[in-house]
Motif scaffolding. Structure first.
Motif, PDB file in Angstrom:
ATOM      1  N   SER A  47      54.596  87.338 -54.740  1.00  0.00           N
ATOM      2  CA  SER A  47      55.744  86.805 -54.016  1.00  0.00           C
ATOM      3  C   SER A  47      55.623  87.274 -52.569  1.00  0.00           C
TER       4      SER A  47
ATOM      5  N   ASN B 189      61.064  84.760 -56.019  1.00  0.00           N
ATOM      6  CA  ASN B 189      60.271  84.261 -57.135  1.00  0.00           C
ATOM      7  C   ASN B 189      60.860  84.794 -58.437  1.00  0.00           C
TER       8      ASN B 189
ATOM      9  N   ASP C 110      58.811  76.843 -53.998  1.00  0.00           N
ATOM     10  CA  ASP C 110      58.475  77.265 -52.641  1.00  0.00           C
ATOM     11  C   ASP C 110      58.784  76.163 -51.626  1.00  0.00           C
TER      12      ASP C 110
END
Length: 541
Positions: free
Chosen positions: A511, A518, A154
């Protein structure tokens, strides 16, 4: 270019985009600044192989364009080469200058066909992104195509060179795939007189996609194949309009509608709900996403062990005590307001005093700025798992989307490399990841109704006239552009008989808006969509 959040929302509903707003919002350009229109090359076919679940799949890739007319009458007079049929009214009335001709749209696509598969036995799925104004580079490069942009974690990706990998979760094990760019994006171009008015609007766009699909299945002899449409973000808005046009305007039944990050009712937008005072539904439907985000970033006063039981609790509070307090407006007592604010603090990590000061109404941008403000971080919008340094520590709301900034360059760069290197298409041409709107505007009137957009009736009509139509709703817990609870609310309030509710299924992911960013969610998306298609096709036999 960086665009403020206020401009994002003003720029043709950029608050709903599945494409980064800085790629959508354009400076006011004259038409002379647009890429020069070149003759559309013939489609180019290449081959490839990919392994899915231990199965080696050989496929043909076709990159090309299909030209559609601005009306059904005009479209019927165009040949498959996009030119007026000899002797047609379009040909007889053709003006001297091409710029004065009836408007047409040359729409770019990339199709993937499994080799040696019979058309009538092989499903075909048409996929497109949203915006409005986005090309389909995001779904194409990130989700179910044979190639995949690697976006682990992320965090903001390093700059080029980026990594393009074979996609072990491509949907080619189950369906042929057609990725379609909306008119005026990709390698497609708008032609003729005032083409923006002819193609840039809810109804105009839906009809253009319907004509494209008809022309595509004619060109490739897929009339008797099981057919699915797959839209993301505004693409779900398009899907609702499109399936009704196909089924009730063109007598072309669709087997299934696959929706990702849904938005039908634009009055539920959590980005700027304060612009529509008295409509509190956005706050109610956005709260579970606030809670999921606070859970992910460990900002809750007491951290639950698992997210899904926690979200069920939040949903009950949102539609119960929270909705009641909002509905009372200025009649809410100080005691009830304080109690609700304290509960909101426990679910979001945002202090009760902040909720009181906001009159219990916190917009998406305010939440994104406030959640990690103690660390001088702004939380992502399309995917709230992402964070980035706040541009202005004193701002009230988020001024950019860290998720968009984190991955956009990789997607755009790798597609431009892939389409030219592997697909052998686009030499000397400019690929537009977003429409150059310039002074043009998207027409948000639907069926002549100038009131705020809600396309739920379209899908409902398609389901009622075709009771066998199946619908799959997908969404991410960390999506603040189109919150998952809002999608669920919209579907459960479709004006359909209760007996048809069984035709709708729901799948949620840990996600964001682009759930496929993801890796684990991408695998789940593949498995669930593949299962949906197989079950839907089996029901027809």
């Amino acid at each position: 270019m960086r665009v403020s959040r206020a401009f994002q929302v003003a720029a043709i509903a950029a608050s709903l985009l599945s494409v980064p707003a800085f790629l959508i919002a354009q400076d006011d350009k004259s038409k002379s600044d647009k890429p020069a229109d070149k003759p559309a090359p013939t489609e180019v076919t290449t081959t490839g192989t990919v392994s899915v679940g231990g199965q080696q799949i050989s496929y043909n890739s076709v990159a090309g364009t299909i030209t559609v007319g601005a009306t059904d009458a005009d479209d019927a007079q165009l040949g498959l080469d996009g030119k007026p049929e000899p002797g047609s009214q379009l040909a007889l009335n053709a003006p001297e200058k091409p710029k004065d001709a009836q408007p047409t749209a040359r729409m770019f696509y990339v199709a993937y066909f499994k080799k040696d598969a019979k058309a009538e036995d092989r499903p075909i799925t048409f996929l497109y992104n949203g915006g409005p104004g986005s090309a389909t580079v995001w779904l194409h490069m990130g989700s179910l195509g044979p190639k995949h942009v690697a976006t682990p974690g992320d965090q903001h990706l390093p700059a080029a060179p980026y990594k393009l990998a074979d996609n072990p979760y491509t949907l080619l094990d189950t369906s042929d795939l057609v990725f379609i760019d909306m008119p005026g994006t990709g390698f497609g171009r708008l032609l003729g007189k005032d083409p923006e008015k002819a193609f840039w609007g809810i109804d105009e766009d839906g009809n253009a996609f319907a004509r494209f699909i008809q022309r595509f299945i004619t060109k490739y002899n897929r009339w008797n194949s099981p057919k699915f449409i797959f839209g993301e973000s505004y693409g779900t808005t398009r899907s609702s309009v499109l399936v009704d046009i196909l089924e009730n305007g063109h007598s072309l039944d669709i087997n299934g509608v696959i929706l990702l990050s849904q938005i039908f009712n634009f009055t539920t937008d959590i980005d700027m709900p304060s612009a529509n005072p008295g409509v509190d539904l956005p706050y109610v439907l956005g709260l579970p996403t606030y809670a999921a985000t606070a859970w992910y970033h460990k900002k809750l006063p007491q951290q639950p062990a698992a997210i899904e039981p926690f979200l069920k609790e939040v949903e009950e509070f949102a539609t119960g005590p929270y909705a009641h307090a909002l509905a009372l407006g200025t009649d809410v007592s100080a005691e009830e307001k304080q109690a609700v604010a304290e509960k909101l603090h426990s679910y979001t990590g945002i202090p009760a005093a902040y909720w009181i000061k906001a009159n219990l109404r916190v917009s998406g941008g305010q939440f994104e700025k406030a959640l990690q403000d103690d660390e001088n971080l702004t939380t992502g919008r399309l995917d709230t798992r992402f964070s980035g340094p706040s541009l202005n520590p004193l701002s009230e709301g988020a001024e950019y989307d860290p998720q968009s900034s984190a991955i956009s360059s990789a997607y755009v760069s790798l597609f431009n490399d892939y389409v030219r290197r592997d697909l052998k298409y686009g030499e000397g041409q400019t690929y537009l990841p977003s429409a150059l709107f310039g002074g043009a505007q998207w027409d948000f009137k639907h069926n002549g109704n100038p009131v705020s957009v809600n396309v739920a009736n379209d899908l409902a009509e398609a389901m009622k006239t075709n009771p066998r139509l199946k619908v799959m709703v997908n969404g991410g817990y960390y999506d603040l552009a189109t919150p998952f609870f809002a999608a669920q609310y919209e579907e459960k309030h479709l004006p359909i008989p209760q007996s048809l509710a069984k035709n709708i299924e729901y799948d949620w992911y840990e996600s964001g808006h682009m759930v496929y960013v993801n890796d684990e969610s991408l695998k789940q998306l593949h498995d669930r969509v593949a299962d949906f298609i197989r079950r839907t096709v089996a029901d027809t036999k």
